[in-house]
Motif scaffolding. Sequence first.
Motif, short mmCIF file in Angstrom:
data_model
loop_
_atom_site.label_atom_id
_atom_site.label_comp_id
_atom_site.label_asym_id
_atom_site.label_seq_id
_atom_site.Cartn_x
_atom_site.Cartn_y
_atom_site.Cartn_z
N PRO A 66 -45.46 65.24 44.57
CA PRO A 66 -45.74 65.74 43.23
C PRO A 66 -44.72 66.84 42.88
O PRO A 66 -44.31 67.60 43.75
N ILE A 67 -44.29 66.87 41.63
CA ILE A 67 -43.38 67.93 41.19
C ILE A 67 -44.14 69.26 41.25
O ILE A 67 -45.22 69.38 40.69
N PRO A 68 -43.57 70.25 41.95
CA PRO A 68 -44.29 71.52 42.08
C PRO A 68 -44.19 72.36 40.81
O PRO A 68 -43.27 72.16 40.01
N VAL A 69 -45.12 73.27 40.62
CA VAL A 69 -45.01 74.23 39.51
C VAL A 69 -44.40 75.52 40.08
O VAL A 69 -44.41 75.74 41.28
N THR A 70 -43.91 76.36 39.19
CA THR A 70 -43.31 77.62 39.65
C THR A 70 -44.43 78.57 40.08
O THR A 70 -45.60 78.40 39.71
N ALA A 71 -44.04 79.59 40.82
CA ALA A 71 -45.01 80.60 41.26
C ALA A 71 -45.66 81.28 40.06
O ALA A 71 -46.85 81.59 40.06
N THR A 72 -44.86 81.48 39.01
CA THR A 72 -45.38 82.13 37.80
C THR A 72 -46.47 81.27 37.16
O THR A 72 -47.52 81.75 36.76
N THR A 73 -46.19 79.96 37.05
CA THR A 73 -47.17 79.05 36.48
C THR A 73 -48.44 79.05 37.33
O THR A 73 -49.56 79.09 36.82
N MET A 74 -48.26 79.01 38.63
CA MET A 74 -49.40 79.00 39.53
C MET A 74 -50.24 80.26 39.32
O MET A 74 -51.46 80.20 39.30
N GLY A 77 -55.95 64.28 42.51
CA GLY A 77 -57.21 64.52 43.21
C GLY A 77 -57.03 65.30 44.50
O GLY A 77 -57.79 65.14 45.45
N THR A 78 -56.01 66.15 44.54
CA THR A 78 -55.81 66.97 45.73
C THR A 78 -55.42 68.38 45.29
O THR A 78 -55.01 68.59 44.15
N GLU A 79 -55.55 69.34 46.17
CA GLU A 79 -55.08 70.68 45.83
C GLU A 79 -53.96 71.10 46.75
O GLU A 79 -53.47 72.22 46.69
N GLU A 80 -53.59 70.17 47.60
CA GLU A 80 -52.61 70.51 48.62
C GLU A 80 -51.19 70.17 48.17
O GLU A 80 -50.88 69.01 47.89
N GLU A 81 -50.33 71.15 48.12
CA GLU A 81 -48.92 70.93 47.83
C GLU A 81 -48.31 70.17 49.01
O GLU A 81 -48.72 70.39 50.15
N SER A 82 -47.34 69.30 48.74
CA SER A 82 -46.70 68.61 49.87
C SER A 82 -45.86 69.61 50.67
O SER A 82 -45.66 69.45 51.87
N GLY A 83 -45.34 70.61 49.98
CA GLY A 83 -44.54 71.62 50.66
C GLY A 83 -43.12 71.15 50.96
O GLY A 83 -42.27 71.91 51.39
N LEU A 84 -42.86 69.88 50.65
CA LEU A 84 -41.56 69.30 50.96
C LEU A 84 -40.55 69.64 49.87
O LEU A 84 -39.39 69.94 50.12
N LEU A 85 -41.04 69.57 48.64
CA LEU A 85 -40.20 69.90 47.49
C LEU A 85 -40.73 71.21 46.93
O LEU A 85 -41.90 71.29 46.56
N VAL A 86 -39.88 72.22 46.88
CA VAL A 86 -40.34 73.53 46.38
C VAL A 86 -39.35 74.07 45.37
O VAL A 86 -38.20 73.63 45.30
N HIS A 87 -39.83 75.01 44.57
CA HIS A 87 -38.95 75.68 43.62
C HIS A 87 -38.10 76.70 44.34
O HIS A 87 -38.59 77.43 45.18
N ARG A 88 -36.84 76.71 44.02
CA ARG A 88 -36.00 77.79 44.53
C ARG A 88 -36.40 79.04 43.78
O ARG A 88 -37.02 78.98 42.73
N ALA A 89 -36.01 80.16 44.32
CA ALA A 89 -36.29 81.42 43.62
C ALA A 89 -35.69 81.35 42.22
O ALA A 89 -34.64 80.73 42.03
#
Length: 225
Positions: free
Chosen positions: A123-131, A144-156
């Motif tokens: 899933p495309i991640p949201v930014t920390a600000t959006t979160m 239907g999940t709350e778990e980020e894959s953690g594989l694709l993340v936003h750079r700073a």
Amino acid sequence: MNCLLCNAPLAYRLTIPDLVLLRPIQPPVLCQRCRKQFERIDSATACPGCGRPKNGRRLCPECQRWHQHYGWHLRHTALYTYNEAMRDFMRRYKFQGDYRLRQVFQGELSRQVQTLAADLVIPIPVTATTMATRGFNQVLGFLGTEEESGLLVHRAGEKVAQSHKTRRQRLHTPQPFELTNPVAVRGKRVLLVDDVYTTGRTLYHAASLIHAAGGDEIISLSLAR
Ligand SMILES: [Zn+2]
Ligand SMILES: [Zn+2]
């Protein structure tokens, strides 16, 4: 139970298949009137690159330009047109943060994910600000999940709205993502999932990382286009 969008009472009667198949019962969360406002895209006549409706299975000019830029193009499926009902739905779900609304398309989106049979779903991640402001990732909600894959993340740094830029500016937007473990995508059929396909910029950024890391096949899916 009431319709999640207009609050009209919902009548739900068990059907014979419900009883015979002993399948998990999924009571409707929308009334017929609200449900009808959403316009499904027929994938048989959509652009195979971006899911644009009624393009006759030909690659649309935008996808041709993406192909020129990258040397490949996405194969995207979008379930619904981004019409007024969808715009309103997204406003309530994302910007007013009504997390219950994830239920409206959860079933359909999850079924489509299964049909597309990928090795990895990202899933495309949201930014920390959006979160921090919204409190949830709208795409994960649909899945239907709350778990980020953690594989694709936003750079700073921040994601900038793409829609106000010219096409040239968009093409040269800096890469907002990084892959935390590039080896994990090598040789895999990867499915990227986003809520809305707008310009394609976000998905192409994500897909190009996977492509560079040796992903075998990259497909993508969004609720709306
Ligand atoms: Zn309704
Ligand atoms: Zn297209």
